[in-house]
Design a protein around this motif. Structure first.
Motif, PDB file in Angstrom:
ATOM      1  N   ALA A   1       0.834  -1.198   0.000  1.00 25.08           N
ATOM      2  CA  ALA A   1       0.000   0.000   0.000  1.00 25.08           C
ATOM      3  C   ALA A   1       0.869   1.249   0.000  1.00 25.08           C
ATOM      4  O   ALA A   1       2.037   1.220   0.406  1.00 25.08           O
ATOM      5  N   SER A   2       0.280   2.325  -0.479  1.00 27.33           N
ATOM      6  CA  SER A   2       0.858   3.653  -0.314  1.00 27.33           C
ATOM      7  C   SER A   2      -0.176   4.495   0.427  1.00 27.33           C
ATOM      8  O   SER A   2      -1.363   4.172   0.418  1.00 27.33           O
TER       9      SER A   2
ATOM     10  N   TYR B   1      -1.647   8.502   1.720  1.00 21.35           N
ATOM     11  CA  TYR B   1      -1.767   9.911   1.378  1.00 21.35           C
ATOM     12  C   TYR B   1      -2.454  10.660   2.517  1.00 21.35           C
ATOM     13  O   TYR B   1      -3.379  10.131   3.136  1.00 21.35           O
TER      14      TYR B   1
ATOM     15  N   GLN C   1      -4.580  14.140   3.321  1.00 21.93           N
ATOM     16  CA  GLN C   1      -5.308  15.220   2.675  1.00 21.93           C
ATOM     17  C   GLN C   1      -5.941  16.112   3.731  1.00 21.93           C
ATOM     18  O   GLN C   1      -6.752  15.650   4.534  1.00 21.93           O
TER      19      GLN C   1
ATOM     20  N   ALA D   1      -4.981  19.334  -2.082  1.00 17.72           N
ATOM     21  CA  ALA D   1      -4.732  18.083  -2.774  1.00 17.72           C
ATOM     22  C   ALA D   1      -4.053  17.097  -1.833  1.00 17.72           C
ATOM     23  O   ALA D   1      -3.368  17.501  -0.878  1.00 17.72           O
ATOM     24  N   PRO D   2      -4.227  15.818  -2.078  1.00 22.07           N
ATOM     25  CA  PRO D   2      -3.536  14.815  -1.257  1.00 22.07           C
ATOM     26  C   PRO D   2      -2.021  14.930  -1.405  1.00 22.07           C
ATOM     27  O   PRO D   2      -1.512  15.411  -2.420  1.00 22.07           O
TER      28      PRO D   2
ATOM     29  N   LEU E   1       1.508  12.481  -0.794  1.00 23.30           N
ATOM     30  CA  LEU E   1       2.047  11.149  -0.532  1.00 23.30           C
ATOM     31  C   LEU E   1       2.896  11.186   0.725  1.00 23.30           C
ATOM     32  O   LEU E   1       3.804  12.018   0.844  1.00 23.30           O
TER      33      LEU E   1
ATOM     34  N   TYR F   1       5.187   5.187   0.719  1.00 21.58           N
ATOM     35  CA  TYR F   1       4.968   4.320  -0.438  1.00 21.58           C
ATOM     36  C   TYR F   1       5.853   3.094  -0.322  1.00 21.58           C
ATOM     37  O   TYR F   1       6.910   3.118   0.301  1.00 21.58           O
ATOM     38  N   GLY F   2       5.353   2.018  -0.905  1.00 26.45           N
ATOM     39  CA  GLY F   2       6.113   0.787  -0.888  1.00 26.45           C
ATOM     40  C   GLY F   2       6.193   0.173   0.496  1.00 26.45           C
ATOM     41  O   GLY F   2       5.351   0.393   1.353  1.00 26.45           O
TER      42      GLY F   2
ATOM     43  N   TYR G   1      -5.643   8.281   3.185  1.00 27.81           N
ATOM     44  CA  TYR G   1      -6.102   7.291   2.217  1.00 27.81           C
ATOM     45  C   TYR G   1      -4.968   6.328   1.885  1.00 27.81           C
ATOM     46  O   TYR G   1      -3.816   6.745   1.755  1.00 27.81           O
TER      47      TYR G   1
ATOM     48  N   ASN H   1      -3.763   3.264  -0.976  1.00 29.10           N
ATOM     49  CA  ASN H   1      -4.038   2.751  -2.311  1.00 29.10           C
ATOM     50  C   ASN H   1      -3.098   1.594  -2.609  1.00 29.10           C
ATOM     51  O   ASN H   1      -2.038   1.460  -1.992  1.00 29.10           O
TER      52      ASN H   1
END
Lengths: 125, 108
Positions: B32-33, B35, B37, B42-43, B45, B48-49, B86, B88
């Protein structure tokens, strides 16, 4: 500095079309996949689709909710990504974000490392 | 409906540690990554990874994964961490991308 600027949003009637643009700067645009992500008012994020870089065929993938109605394209000479939206529905009303995409070497991670400020699309009669 | 499930809301006392989770079958195969907000923005990051932080993200943010669950941990939550978060990942087919429904974090 990486910048993504969306444009083209506005009020449109159901069933009509609209094209959004995402103008990129600060990086080699052609080296990256680009996505569109939307957010309906008061709701969460929804991935719309992406376009791969030319090195990976420049092919596209779409969420089921927009497949067949929306088309993503790119012009690497101008550093612009487009989202062509046809047969718009009221449920397409959202802020549309353009993102620069990242992916780990083995494809185990897919992420969005830069986002534009978004452009609002309102579908209403 | 999303293939990734998040708790709608979580709260944490200032300076304490909070874990925000994301569940889904695709997380058995993909990372998953995450974020952040804030309202009207805007969101951004944050992870990640496996557990990578983009430049400029404080080291109090970390990520982990086990089975079908990914977690974002904030160690020593600050008032400015109050936001929606969030997750993703790729979907179960590996061809598409999905987001979780989001978690609203309140710092008390």
């Amino acid at each position: 500095e990486v910048q993504l600027v969306e444009s083209g949003g506005g009020l449109v009637q159901p069933g009509r079309s609209l094209r959004l643009s995402c103008t990129a700067s600060g990086f080699t645009f052609g080296d990256y996949a680009m996505s569109w992500v939307r957010q309906a008012p008061g709701k969460g994020l929804e991935w719309v689709g992406f376009i791969r870089s030319k090195a990976y065929g420049g092919t596209t993938e779409y969420a089921a909710s927009v497949k067949g109605r929306f088309t993503i394209s790119r012009d690497d000479s101008k550093s612009i990504a487009y989202l062509q939206m046809n047969s718009l529905k009221t449920e397409d009303t959202a802020v549309y974000y353009c993102t620069r995409d990242g992916e780990s070497i083995q494809g185990l991670t897919y992420y969005f490392d830069y986002w534009g400020q978004g452009t609002l699309v309102t579908v209403s009669s | 409906s999303s293939e990734l499930t998040q708790d709608p809301a979580v709260s944490v006392a200032l300076g304490q540690t909070v874990r925000i989770t994301c569940q889904g079958d695709s997380l058995r195969s993909y990372y998953a990554s995450w974020y952040q907000q804030k309202p009207g923005q805007a969101p951004v990051l944050v992870i990640y990874g496996k557990n990578n932080r983009p430049s400029g993200i404080p080291d109090r943010f970390s990520g982990s994964s086990s089975g079908n669950t990914a977690s974002l941990t904030i160690t020593g939550a600050q008032a400015e961490d109050e936001a929606d978060y969030y997750c993703n990942s790729r979907d179960s087919s590996g061809n598409l991308v999905v987001f979780g429904g989001g978690t609203k974090l309140t710092v008390l």
